[in-house]
Design an enzyme around this catalytic site. Structure first.
Site, short mmCIF file in Angstrom:
data_model
loop_
_atom_site.label_atom_id
_atom_site.label_comp_id
_atom_site.label_asym_id
_atom_site.label_seq_id
_atom_site.Cartn_x
_atom_site.Cartn_y
_atom_site.Cartn_z
N TYR B 162 65.21 32.65 -21.55
CA TYR B 162 64.92 33.22 -20.04
C TYR B 162 64.63 34.90 -20.16
O TYR B 162 63.96 35.37 -19.77
CB TYR B 162 65.73 32.91 -19.09
CG TYR B 162 65.24 32.92 -17.61
CD1 TYR B 162 65.97 32.27 -16.42
CD2 TYR B 162 63.92 32.66 -17.43
CE1 TYR B 162 65.46 32.18 -15.35
CE2 TYR B 162 63.46 32.94 -16.21
CZ TYR B 162 64.17 32.45 -15.12
OH TYR B 162 63.70 32.25 -13.85
N GLU B 169 57.30 39.70 -20.63
CA GLU B 169 56.79 39.81 -19.62
C GLU B 169 56.65 41.33 -19.01
O GLU B 169 55.53 41.95 -18.95
CB GLU B 169 56.99 39.01 -18.66
CG GLU B 169 56.88 37.47 -18.86
CD GLU B 169 57.40 36.50 -17.76
OE1 GLU B 169 57.50 37.09 -16.69
OE2 GLU B 169 57.68 35.46 -18.37
#
Lengths: 308, 240
Positions: B162, B169
Protein backbone atom coordinates in the site's frame (compact mmCIF):
# COMPACT_ATOMS: atom_id res chain seq x y z
CA UNK A 1 -56.96 5.99 37.83
CA UNK A 2 -54.24 3.44 37.30
CA UNK A 3 -50.83 4.96 37.00
CA UNK A 4 -48.09 3.55 34.80
CA UNK A 5 -44.49 2.88 35.61
CA UNK A 6 -42.01 3.69 32.86
CA UNK A 7 -38.49 2.40 32.62
CA UNK A 8 -36.12 3.60 29.94
CA UNK A 9 -33.24 1.41 28.85
CA UNK A 10 -30.31 2.20 26.59
CA UNK A 11 -31.06 0.58 23.24
CA UNK A 12 -27.48 -0.63 22.77
CA UNK A 13 -26.29 -1.61 26.24
CA UNK A 14 -29.75 -2.29 27.78
CA UNK A 15 -28.63 -0.40 30.87
CA UNK A 16 -31.44 1.04 33.00
CA UNK A 17 -31.18 4.76 32.42
CA UNK A 18 -34.30 6.03 34.09
CA UNK A 19 -37.28 4.88 36.10
CA UNK A 20 -40.42 6.97 36.26
CA UNK A 21 -43.30 6.02 38.53
CA UNK A 22 -46.84 7.39 38.79
CA UNK A 23 -46.98 8.33 35.09
CA UNK A 24 -50.43 9.35 33.87
CA UNK A 25 -52.00 6.96 31.33
CA UNK A 26 -52.69 9.87 28.98
CA UNK A 27 -49.10 11.13 29.11
CA UNK A 28 -47.54 11.59 25.71
CA UNK A 29 -44.10 10.46 24.59
CA UNK A 30 -43.19 14.12 24.42
CA UNK A 31 -43.98 14.52 28.11
CA UNK A 32 -42.03 11.38 28.96
CA UNK A 33 -39.08 12.81 27.05
CA UNK A 34 -39.26 15.95 29.19
CA UNK A 35 -39.25 13.85 32.33
CA UNK A 36 -36.30 11.84 31.08
CA UNK A 37 -34.50 15.08 30.28
CA UNK A 38 -34.78 16.11 33.94
CA UNK A 39 -32.78 13.11 35.10
CA UNK A 40 -30.35 13.34 32.18
CA UNK A 41 -29.95 17.04 31.38
CA UNK A 42 -27.45 16.42 28.59
CA UNK A 43 -30.13 14.70 26.51
CA UNK A 44 -32.66 17.35 25.67
CA UNK A 45 -35.92 16.01 24.20
CA UNK A 46 -35.01 16.81 20.58
CA UNK A 47 -32.10 14.39 20.65
CA UNK A 48 -34.02 11.53 22.27
CA UNK A 49 -35.27 8.67 20.17
CA UNK A 50 -37.69 6.54 22.22
CA UNK A 51 -38.80 3.17 20.87
CA UNK A 52 -40.65 0.07 21.95
CA UNK A 53 -37.99 -2.13 20.43
CA UNK A 54 -34.22 -1.46 20.47
CA UNK A 55 -34.09 -1.74 16.68
CA UNK A 56 -37.57 -0.42 15.99
CA UNK A 57 -38.90 2.87 14.73
CA UNK A 58 -38.94 5.98 16.87
CA UNK A 59 -42.19 6.74 18.63
CA UNK A 60 -43.81 10.07 17.90
CA UNK A 61 -44.07 12.84 20.48
CA UNK A 62 -47.84 12.79 20.10
CA UNK A 63 -48.21 9.07 20.91
CA UNK A 64 -50.14 8.50 24.11
CA UNK A 65 -48.87 6.02 26.69
CA UNK A 66 -52.08 4.12 27.23
CA UNK A 67 -52.62 3.60 23.50
CA UNK A 68 -49.25 1.90 23.10
CA UNK A 69 -48.87 -1.90 23.27
CA UNK A 70 -47.30 -1.82 26.75
CA UNK A 71 -48.24 -3.18 30.17
CA UNK A 72 -48.63 -1.03 33.26
CA UNK A 73 -44.85 -1.18 33.55
CA UNK A 74 -43.75 0.13 30.20
CA UNK A 75 -40.25 -0.52 28.91
CA UNK A 76 -38.84 1.89 26.35
CA UNK A 77 -35.49 1.94 24.61
CA UNK A 78 -33.51 5.12 24.16
CA UNK A 79 -31.13 6.13 21.41
CA UNK A 80 -29.16 9.36 21.38
CA UNK A 81 -29.67 11.12 18.05
CA UNK A 82 -26.67 13.35 18.65
CA UNK A 83 -26.52 17.10 18.90
CA UNK A 84 -29.49 18.68 17.17
CA UNK A 85 -30.00 22.00 15.51
CA UNK A 86 -33.30 23.60 14.55
CA UNK A 87 -34.39 23.56 10.92
CA UNK A 88 -34.96 27.31 11.01
CA UNK A 89 -31.37 27.92 12.10
CA UNK A 90 -30.04 25.65 9.37
CA UNK A 91 -32.12 27.26 6.63
CA UNK A 92 -31.22 30.78 7.68
CA UNK A 93 -27.51 29.98 7.71
CA UNK A 94 -27.64 28.03 4.44
CA UNK A 95 -29.37 30.87 2.62
CA UNK A 96 -27.70 33.90 4.15
CA UNK A 97 -24.34 32.54 2.97
CA UNK A 98 -25.05 32.55 -0.79
CA UNK A 99 -26.72 35.93 -0.54
CA UNK A 100 -23.63 37.55 0.99
CA UNK A 101 -21.02 35.51 -0.86
CA UNK A 102 -22.44 36.34 -4.28
CA UNK A 103 -22.36 40.04 -3.39
CA UNK A 104 -18.69 39.80 -2.43
CA UNK A 105 -17.93 38.63 -5.97
CA UNK A 106 -20.37 41.10 -7.54
CA UNK A 107 -18.66 44.05 -5.87
CA UNK A 108 -15.28 42.49 -6.70
CA UNK A 109 -13.81 42.81 -3.25
CA UNK A 110 -9.99 42.48 -3.17
CA UNK A 111 -8.12 39.14 -3.44
CA UNK A 112 -10.63 37.51 -5.77
CA UNK A 113 -9.72 38.98 -9.15
CA UNK A 114 -6.63 40.90 -10.26
CA UNK A 115 -6.06 44.07 -8.19
CA UNK A 116 -6.83 46.44 -11.08
CA UNK A 117 -10.45 45.16 -10.98
CA UNK A 118 -11.03 45.71 -7.25
CA UNK A 119 -14.39 47.37 -6.57
CA UNK A 120 -15.05 47.87 -10.27
CA UNK A 121 -18.40 47.09 -11.88
CA UNK A 122 -19.08 44.74 -14.78
CA UNK A 123 -19.81 46.45 -18.09
CA UNK A 124 -22.47 43.86 -18.99
CA UNK A 125 -26.00 44.69 -17.87
CA UNK A 126 -26.91 40.97 -17.68
CA UNK A 127 -24.40 40.65 -14.82
CA UNK A 128 -26.31 43.26 -12.82
CA UNK A 129 -29.59 41.55 -13.63
CA UNK A 130 -28.16 38.20 -12.55
CA UNK A 131 -27.10 39.66 -9.21
CA UNK A 132 -30.59 41.01 -8.64
CA UNK A 133 -32.19 37.67 -9.50
CA UNK A 134 -29.79 35.63 -7.36
CA UNK A 135 -30.22 38.00 -4.41
CA UNK A 136 -33.99 38.10 -4.82
CA UNK A 137 -34.09 34.31 -4.82
CA UNK A 138 -32.23 33.97 -1.53
CA UNK A 139 -34.06 36.86 0.17
CA UNK A 140 -37.28 35.13 -0.80
CA UNK A 141 -36.00 31.88 0.73
CA UNK A 142 -35.02 33.63 3.96
CA UNK A 143 -38.40 35.32 4.29
CA UNK A 144 -40.22 32.07 3.54
CA UNK A 145 -38.21 30.33 6.26
CA UNK A 146 -39.20 32.99 8.76
CA UNK A 147 -42.83 33.53 7.79
CA UNK A 148 -44.18 30.86 5.51
CA UNK A 149 -42.90 27.35 6.11
CA UNK A 150 -44.40 25.11 8.78
CA UNK A 151 -41.88 22.42 9.73
CA UNK A 152 -42.97 18.95 10.82
CA UNK A 153 -39.64 18.26 12.49
CA UNK A 154 -38.18 20.86 14.80
CA UNK A 155 -34.58 19.74 14.50
CA UNK A 156 -32.01 17.87 12.44
CA UNK A 157 -28.56 16.45 13.36
CA UNK A 158 -25.92 19.11 13.88
CA UNK A 159 -23.53 17.72 11.27
CA UNK A 160 -26.06 18.55 8.57
CA UNK A 161 -25.37 22.24 8.88
CA UNK A 162 -21.75 21.74 7.83
CA UNK A 163 -22.70 19.54 4.91
CA UNK A 164 -25.50 21.81 3.74
CA UNK A 165 -23.55 25.03 4.09
CA UNK A 166 -20.59 23.59 2.21
CA UNK A 167 -22.94 22.75 -0.64
CA UNK A 168 -24.80 26.07 -0.83
CA UNK A 169 -21.90 28.36 -0.02
CA UNK A 170 -19.46 26.44 -2.20
CA UNK A 171 -21.67 26.49 -5.27
CA UNK A 172 -22.61 30.14 -4.73
CA UNK A 173 -18.93 31.10 -4.69
CA UNK A 174 -18.18 28.98 -7.76
CA UNK A 175 -21.04 30.47 -9.81
CA UNK A 176 -20.48 34.01 -8.62
CA UNK A 177 -16.77 33.84 -9.49
CA UNK A 178 -17.48 33.30 -13.18
CA UNK A 179 -20.54 35.49 -13.61
CA UNK A 180 -18.81 38.49 -12.06
CA UNK A 181 -15.43 37.79 -13.66
CA UNK A 182 -13.84 40.60 -15.66
CA UNK A 183 -13.55 38.16 -18.59
CA UNK A 184 -17.21 37.09 -18.41
CA UNK A 185 -18.81 36.45 -21.83
CA UNK A 186 -22.49 37.47 -22.09
CA UNK A 187 -25.06 35.05 -23.61
CA UNK A 188 -24.70 34.18 -27.29
CA UNK A 189 -28.20 35.33 -28.28
CA UNK A 190 -27.96 38.57 -26.35
CA UNK A 191 -31.03 40.47 -25.21
CA UNK A 192 -33.50 37.91 -26.57
CA UNK A 193 -31.92 35.15 -24.54
CA UNK A 194 -31.74 37.17 -21.35
CA UNK A 195 -35.32 38.40 -21.70
CA UNK A 196 -36.67 34.87 -22.20
CA UNK A 197 -34.59 33.64 -19.27
CA UNK A 198 -35.88 36.41 -17.01
CA UNK A 199 -39.49 35.59 -17.85
CA UNK A 200 -38.92 31.92 -17.06
CA UNK A 201 -37.13 32.83 -13.83
CA UNK A 202 -39.83 35.21 -12.58
CA UNK A 203 -42.65 32.87 -13.60
CA UNK A 204 -41.07 30.05 -11.60
CA UNK A 205 -40.30 32.25 -8.60
CA UNK A 206 -43.98 33.24 -8.38
CA UNK A 207 -44.97 29.62 -8.96
CA UNK A 208 -42.67 28.34 -6.24
CA UNK A 209 -43.99 30.95 -3.81
CA UNK A 210 -47.60 30.08 -4.65
CA UNK A 211 -46.94 26.43 -3.86
CA UNK A 212 -45.30 27.31 -0.55
CA UNK A 213 -48.32 29.38 0.45
CA UNK A 214 -50.72 26.61 -0.61
CA UNK A 215 -48.81 24.01 1.41
CA UNK A 216 -48.74 26.31 4.41
CA UNK A 217 -52.48 26.77 4.29
CA UNK A 218 -52.96 23.02 4.35
CA UNK A 219 -51.58 22.91 7.82
CA UNK A 220 -53.05 24.87 10.75
CA UNK A 221 -50.46 26.71 12.92
CA UNK A 222 -48.60 24.50 15.38
CA UNK A 223 -49.96 21.29 13.88
CA UNK A 224 -48.19 18.50 12.06
CA UNK A 225 -51.11 17.21 10.01
CA UNK A 226 -50.62 15.97 6.46
CA UNK A 227 -53.22 16.48 3.75
CA UNK A 228 -53.29 16.05 -0.01
CA UNK A 229 -52.59 19.39 -1.71
CA UNK A 230 -55.03 20.40 -4.48
CA UNK A 231 -55.11 23.17 -7.11
CA UNK A 232 -56.60 26.45 -5.85
CA UNK A 233 -57.91 29.54 -7.59
CA UNK A 234 -54.30 30.61 -8.18
CA UNK A 235 -53.34 29.38 -11.70
CA UNK A 236 -49.80 28.72 -10.54
CA UNK A 237 -51.18 25.90 -8.37
CA UNK A 238 -52.98 24.15 -11.23
CA UNK A 239 -49.77 22.18 -11.73
CA UNK A 240 -50.90 20.10 -8.73
CA UNK A 241 -53.08 18.24 -11.24
CA UNK A 242 -49.97 16.72 -12.77
CA UNK A 243 -47.27 16.84 -10.10
CA UNK A 244 -46.91 15.94 -6.40
CA UNK A 245 -44.09 18.36 -5.57
CA UNK A 246 -44.51 21.38 -7.85
CA UNK A 247 -42.36 23.46 -5.52
CA UNK A 248 -39.41 21.42 -6.79
CA UNK A 249 -40.63 21.67 -10.38
CA UNK A 250 -40.72 25.46 -10.15
CA UNK A 251 -37.35 25.53 -8.39
CA UNK A 252 -35.82 23.58 -11.27
CA UNK A 253 -37.44 26.01 -13.68
CA UNK A 254 -35.99 29.01 -11.84
CA UNK A 255 -32.47 27.64 -12.03
CA UNK A 256 -32.88 26.68 -15.69
CA UNK A 257 -33.87 30.27 -16.27
CA UNK A 258 -30.83 31.50 -14.39
CA UNK A 259 -28.59 29.14 -16.38
CA UNK A 260 -30.01 30.49 -19.64
CA UNK A 261 -29.61 34.05 -18.40
CA UNK A 262 -25.96 33.73 -17.43
CA UNK A 263 -24.88 31.01 -19.91
CA UNK A 264 -22.48 29.76 -17.29
CA UNK A 265 -21.49 26.10 -17.01
CA UNK A 266 -21.10 26.06 -13.20
CA UNK A 267 -24.69 27.31 -12.95
CA UNK A 268 -25.75 24.40 -15.17
CA UNK A 269 -23.91 21.99 -12.85
CA UNK A 270 -25.61 23.49 -9.81
CA UNK A 271 -28.96 23.14 -11.53
CA UNK A 272 -28.25 19.52 -12.39
CA UNK A 273 -27.11 18.55 -8.90
CA UNK A 274 -30.10 20.32 -7.36
CA UNK A 275 -32.42 18.58 -9.80
CA UNK A 276 -31.05 15.16 -8.88
CA UNK A 277 -31.47 15.82 -5.17
CA UNK A 278 -34.96 17.27 -5.56
CA UNK A 279 -36.01 14.29 -7.66
CA UNK A 280 -34.92 11.97 -4.87
CA UNK A 281 -36.94 14.01 -2.37
CA UNK A 282 -39.94 14.28 -4.69
CA UNK A 283 -40.04 10.53 -5.26
CA UNK A 284 -39.91 9.94 -1.52
CA UNK A 285 -42.69 12.42 -0.85
CA UNK A 286 -44.78 10.95 -3.69
CA UNK A 287 -44.36 7.48 -2.23
CA UNK A 288 -45.43 8.66 1.25
CA UNK A 289 -48.51 10.31 -0.23
CA UNK A 290 -49.44 7.09 -2.02
CA UNK A 291 -48.91 5.07 1.15
CA UNK A 292 -50.88 7.40 3.39
CA UNK A 293 -53.82 8.28 1.14
CA UNK A 294 -55.93 5.65 -0.64
CA UNK A 295 -57.57 8.24 -2.85
CA UNK A 296 -54.37 9.93 -4.03
CA UNK A 297 -54.83 11.31 -7.57
CA UNK A 298 -53.33 8.75 -9.96
CA UNK A 299 -52.45 11.26 -12.71
CA UNK A 300 -49.70 12.89 -10.66
CA UNK A 301 -45.96 12.32 -11.16
CA UNK A 302 -43.42 13.19 -8.45
CA UNK A 303 -41.65 16.15 -10.12
CA UNK A 304 -41.97 16.30 -13.93
CA UNK A 305 -45.44 15.86 -15.48
CA UNK A 306 -45.74 12.37 -16.99
CA UNK A 307 -41.95 11.95 -17.06
CA UNK A 308 -40.45 11.63 -13.59
CA UNK B 1 -29.16 19.54 1.68
CA UNK B 2 -30.10 16.57 3.80
CA UNK B 3 -28.50 13.70 1.91
CA UNK B 4 -28.84 10.18 3.32
CA UNK B 5 -25.91 9.18 5.53
CA UNK B 6 -22.96 7.53 3.81
CA UNK B 7 -22.41 3.83 4.46
CA UNK B 8 -20.17 2.74 7.29
CA UNK B 9 -16.50 2.12 6.54
CA UNK B 10 -15.72 -0.83 4.36
CA UNK B 11 -12.53 -2.78 3.65
CA UNK B 12 -10.22 -0.59 1.64
CA UNK B 13 -9.72 -3.24 -1.01
CA UNK B 14 -12.72 -3.43 -3.31
CA UNK B 15 -15.20 -6.15 -2.55
CA UNK B 16 -17.06 -5.67 -5.81
CA UNK B 17 -15.86 -8.92 -7.31
CA UNK B 18 -17.11 -11.06 -4.45
CA UNK B 19 -20.83 -10.89 -5.18
CA UNK B 20 -23.92 -10.73 -2.99
CA UNK B 21 -23.78 -12.83 0.17
CA UNK B 22 -27.10 -14.57 -0.37
CA UNK B 23 -26.03 -16.39 -3.54
CA UNK B 24 -27.23 -14.82 -6.77
CA UNK B 25 -28.05 -18.03 -8.63
CA UNK B 26 -25.92 -20.51 -10.54
CA UNK B 27 -25.44 -18.43 -13.70
CA UNK B 28 -24.44 -15.28 -11.85
CA UNK B 29 -22.12 -17.29 -9.58
CA UNK B 30 -20.43 -18.84 -12.59
CA UNK B 31 -20.04 -15.40 -14.16
CA UNK B 32 -18.40 -14.10 -10.99
CA UNK B 33 -15.95 -17.00 -10.81
CA UNK B 34 -15.11 -16.50 -14.48
CA UNK B 35 -14.59 -12.77 -13.97
CA UNK B 36 -12.23 -13.29 -11.04
CA UNK B 37 -10.30 -16.05 -12.80
CA UNK B 38 -9.86 -13.85 -15.89
CA UNK B 39 -8.68 -10.92 -13.76
CA UNK B 40 -6.22 -13.12 -11.85
CA UNK B 41 -4.88 -14.40 -15.16
CA UNK B 42 -4.66 -10.89 -16.57
CA UNK B 43 -2.57 -9.56 -13.73
CA UNK B 44 -0.38 -12.68 -13.89
CA UNK B 45 0.23 -11.85 -17.54
CA UNK B 46 1.34 -8.38 -16.48
CA UNK B 47 3.61 -9.83 -13.80
CA UNK B 48 5.19 -12.27 -16.24
CA UNK B 49 5.56 -9.51 -18.80
CA UNK B 50 7.45 -7.36 -16.28
CA UNK B 51 9.79 -10.18 -15.30
CA UNK B 52 10.55 -11.18 -18.88
CA UNK B 53 11.20 -7.61 -19.97
CA UNK B 54 13.50 -7.10 -17.01
CA UNK B 55 15.47 -10.21 -17.79
CA UNK B 56 15.68 -9.26 -21.46
CA UNK B 57 16.85 -5.69 -20.90
CA UNK B 58 18.91 -6.22 -17.78
CA UNK B 59 17.52 -3.08 -16.17
CA UNK B 60 14.20 -2.03 -14.69
CA UNK B 61 14.11 1.21 -16.65
CA UNK B 62 11.18 1.77 -18.99
CA UNK B 63 9.42 -1.53 -18.19
CA UNK B 64 6.08 0.28 -18.42
CA UNK B 65 6.07 -0.04 -22.20
CA UNK B 66 6.27 -3.83 -22.06
CA UNK B 67 2.98 -4.12 -20.18
CA UNK B 68 1.21 -0.91 -21.18
CA UNK B 69 -1.64 -2.56 -23.08
CA UNK B 70 -2.61 -5.35 -20.65
CA UNK B 71 -2.29 -2.88 -17.76
CA UNK B 72 -4.75 -0.49 -19.40
CA UNK B 73 -7.08 -3.34 -20.33
CA UNK B 74 -7.28 -5.08 -16.98
CA UNK B 75 -7.20 -1.99 -14.79
CA UNK B 76 -10.00 -0.43 -16.83
CA UNK B 77 -11.85 -3.76 -16.75
CA UNK B 78 -12.17 -3.35 -13.01
CA UNK B 79 -14.85 -0.73 -13.71
CA UNK B 80 -17.20 -3.70 -14.07
CA UNK B 81 -16.87 -4.20 -10.32
CA UNK B 82 -18.53 -0.88 -9.70
CA UNK B 83 -21.78 -2.18 -11.25
CA UNK B 84 -23.14 -2.41 -7.74
CA UNK B 85 -22.78 -6.14 -7.19
CA UNK B 86 -22.39 -5.27 -3.53
CA UNK B 87 -24.58 -2.16 -3.34
CA UNK B 88 -23.35 -1.00 0.03
CA UNK B 89 -19.70 -0.73 -0.93
CA UNK B 90 -20.27 0.83 -4.33
CA UNK B 91 -18.99 4.15 -3.01
CA UNK B 92 -15.65 2.85 -1.75
CA UNK B 93 -15.19 0.37 -4.61
CA UNK B 94 -16.02 3.10 -7.07
CA UNK B 95 -13.61 5.52 -5.48
CA UNK B 96 -10.73 3.04 -5.50
CA UNK B 97 -11.28 1.96 -9.11
CA UNK B 98 -11.75 5.55 -10.30
CA UNK B 99 -8.48 6.63 -8.72
CA UNK B 100 -6.62 3.71 -10.34
CA UNK B 101 -8.20 4.44 -13.74
CA UNK B 102 -7.31 8.12 -13.26
CA UNK B 103 -3.63 7.27 -12.62
CA UNK B 104 -3.56 4.91 -15.61
CA UNK B 105 -5.21 7.13 -18.21
CA UNK B 106 -5.28 10.73 -17.04
CA UNK B 107 -1.73 10.78 -15.75
CA UNK B 108 0.50 8.00 -17.10
CA UNK B 109 -1.08 7.62 -20.53
CA UNK B 110 -1.71 11.32 -21.06
CA UNK B 111 1.70 12.64 -20.07
CA UNK B 112 4.17 10.69 -22.22
CA UNK B 113 7.17 12.14 -20.41
CA UNK B 114 6.42 10.32 -17.15
CA UNK B 115 6.13 6.88 -18.73
CA UNK B 116 9.85 6.24 -18.37
CA UNK B 117 9.90 7.29 -14.71
CA UNK B 118 10.83 4.67 -12.12
CA UNK B 119 7.87 5.76 -10.00
CA UNK B 120 5.55 4.22 -12.59
CA UNK B 121 7.23 0.85 -12.07
CA UNK B 122 6.79 1.27 -8.33
CA UNK B 123 3.00 1.51 -8.46
CA UNK B 124 2.64 -1.00 -11.32
CA UNK B 125 4.48 -3.64 -9.28
CA UNK B 126 2.44 -2.80 -6.18
CA UNK B 127 -0.87 -3.00 -8.08
CA UNK B 128 0.16 -6.23 -9.87
CA UNK B 129 1.01 -8.18 -6.72
CA UNK B 130 -2.02 -6.80 -4.86
CA UNK B 131 -4.45 -7.67 -7.65
CA UNK B 132 -3.11 -11.17 -8.20
CA UNK B 133 -3.63 -11.92 -4.52
CA UNK B 134 -6.99 -10.15 -4.35
CA UNK B 135 -8.59 -11.79 -7.38
CA UNK B 136 -7.35 -15.25 -6.44
CA UNK B 137 -8.74 -14.61 -2.95
CA UNK B 138 -12.15 -13.92 -4.49
CA UNK B 139 -11.89 -16.89 -6.85
CA UNK B 140 -11.11 -19.34 -4.07
CA UNK B 141 -13.72 -17.80 -1.78
CA UNK B 142 -16.40 -18.24 -4.42
CA UNK B 143 -15.37 -21.88 -4.84
CA UNK B 144 -15.50 -22.28 -1.04
CA UNK B 145 -11.95 -23.50 -0.96
CA UNK B 146 -9.83 -20.63 0.35
CA UNK B 147 -6.26 -21.63 1.30
CA UNK B 148 -5.17 -19.88 4.47
CA UNK B 149 -2.03 -18.71 2.68
CA UNK B 150 -4.06 -16.58 0.26
CA UNK B 151 -6.14 -15.11 3.07
CA UNK B 152 -2.98 -14.36 5.02
CA UNK B 153 -1.31 -12.81 1.98
CA UNK B 154 -4.29 -10.58 1.25
CA UNK B 155 -4.31 -9.13 4.73
CA UNK B 156 -0.53 -8.93 5.17
CA UNK B 157 1.10 -7.90 1.89
CA UNK B 158 -0.80 -4.61 1.90
CA UNK B 159 1.40 -3.46 4.78
CA UNK B 160 4.26 -2.95 2.33
CA UNK B 161 2.39 -2.76 -0.98
CA UNK B 162 0.00 0.00 0.00
CA UNK B 163 2.65 2.60 0.95
CA UNK B 164 4.73 1.43 -2.00
CA UNK B 165 1.89 1.99 -4.43
CA UNK B 166 0.98 5.35 -2.91
CA UNK B 167 4.60 6.51 -3.14
CA UNK B 168 4.76 5.49 -6.80
CA UNK B 169 1.47 7.23 -7.56
CA UNK B 170 2.42 10.47 -5.83
CA UNK B 171 5.85 10.63 -7.42
CA UNK B 172 4.31 10.03 -10.85
CA UNK B 173 1.75 12.81 -10.45
CA UNK B 174 4.50 15.09 -9.17
CA UNK B 175 6.64 14.26 -12.20
CA UNK B 176 3.76 15.11 -14.52
CA UNK B 177 3.21 18.60 -13.07
CA UNK B 178 5.76 20.62 -15.09
CA UNK B 179 4.59 19.11 -18.39
CA UNK B 180 0.94 19.74 -17.61
CA UNK B 181 1.66 23.34 -16.72
CA UNK B 182 3.78 23.93 -19.81
CA UNK B 183 1.28 22.44 -22.29
CA UNK B 184 -1.94 23.43 -20.51
CA UNK B 185 -3.11 19.82 -20.81
CA UNK B 186 -6.86 19.29 -20.15
CA UNK B 187 -7.16 22.92 -19.12
CA UNK B 188 -9.67 25.57 -20.19
CA UNK B 189 -9.05 29.28 -19.76
CA UNK B 190 -11.28 32.36 -19.75
CA UNK B 191 -12.77 33.97 -21.72
CA UNK B 192 -15.03 31.40 -23.39
CA UNK B 193 -18.74 31.34 -24.12
CA UNK B 194 -19.56 28.85 -21.35
CA UNK B 195 -17.89 30.98 -18.70
CA UNK B 196 -15.99 28.07 -17.24
CA UNK B 197 -12.35 27.39 -16.48
CA UNK B 198 -10.37 24.39 -15.34
CA UNK B 199 -6.71 24.18 -14.42
CA UNK B 200 -5.52 20.58 -14.60
CA UNK B 201 -2.22 21.49 -12.95
CA UNK B 202 -4.00 22.79 -9.83
CA UNK B 203 -6.33 19.79 -9.97
CA UNK B 204 -3.36 17.40 -9.85
CA UNK B 205 -1.89 19.24 -6.87
CA UNK B 206 -5.22 19.00 -5.05
CA UNK B 207 -5.36 15.27 -5.89
CA UNK B 208 -1.95 14.81 -4.32
CA UNK B 209 -3.10 16.72 -1.24
CA UNK B 210 -6.15 14.48 -0.92
CA UNK B 211 -3.87 11.52 -0.22
CA UNK B 212 -3.00 13.10 3.15
CA UNK B 213 -6.40 12.58 4.77
CA UNK B 214 -7.39 9.52 2.73
CA UNK B 215 -4.36 7.23 2.82
CA UNK B 216 -4.03 6.94 6.65
CA UNK B 217 -7.75 6.19 7.00
CA UNK B 218 -7.69 3.40 4.43
CA UNK B 219 -4.38 2.04 5.68
CA UNK B 220 -5.48 1.78 9.31
CA UNK B 221 -8.80 0.37 8.24
CA UNK B 222 -6.93 -2.49 6.57
CA UNK B 223 -5.05 -3.08 9.81
CA UNK B 224 -8.31 -3.33 11.69
CA UNK B 225 -9.67 -5.77 9.09
CA UNK B 226 -6.47 -7.77 9.44
CA UNK B 227 -6.95 -8.07 13.16
CA UNK B 228 -10.54 -9.18 12.69
CA UNK B 229 -9.86 -11.72 9.95
CA UNK B 230 -6.49 -13.11 11.09
CA UNK B 231 -7.04 -12.47 14.79
CA UNK B 232 -7.87 -16.08 15.63
CA UNK B 233 -4.20 -17.01 15.08
CA UNK B 234 -3.48 -15.48 18.48
CA UNK B 235 -6.21 -17.60 20.08
CA UNK B 236 -4.58 -20.81 18.86
CA UNK B 237 -1.25 -19.87 20.38
CA UNK B 238 -2.96 -19.04 23.67
CA UNK B 239 -4.55 -22.50 23.81
CA UNK B 240 -1.13 -24.06 23.51
Amino acid sequence: MKHYEVEILDAKTKDKLCFLDKVEPNATIGEIKSMFHKSHPQWYPARQSIRLDPKGKSLKDEDVLQHLPVGTTATFYFRDLGAQISWVTVFLTEYAGPLLIYLLFYFRVPFIYAPKYDFTASKHWVVHLACMCHSFHYVKRLLETLFVHRFSHGTMPLRNIFKNCTYYWGFAAWMAYYINHPLYTPPTYGEQQVRAALIIFLFCQIGNFSIHITLRNLRPPGSKTRKIPYPTKNPFTWIFLLVSCPNYTYELGSWLGFTLMTQCLPVAFFTLVGFIQMTVWAKGKHRSYLKEFRDYPPLRSPILPFIL
Amino acid sequence: MSAPAMGTSRPAVADGALGRKRGPGALAAAYLVLYNVVMTAGWLVIAVGLVRAYLARGSYHGLYYSIEKPLKFFQTGALLEVRGIVPSSVVLTGFQVMSRVFLTWAVTHSVREVQSEDSVLLFVVAWTITEIIRYSFYTFSLLNHLPYLIKWARYTFFIVLYPMGVTGELLTIYAALPYVQKTGLYSITLPNKYNFSFDYHTFLILSMASYIPLFPQLYFHMFRQRKKVLGHVEDYSKVE
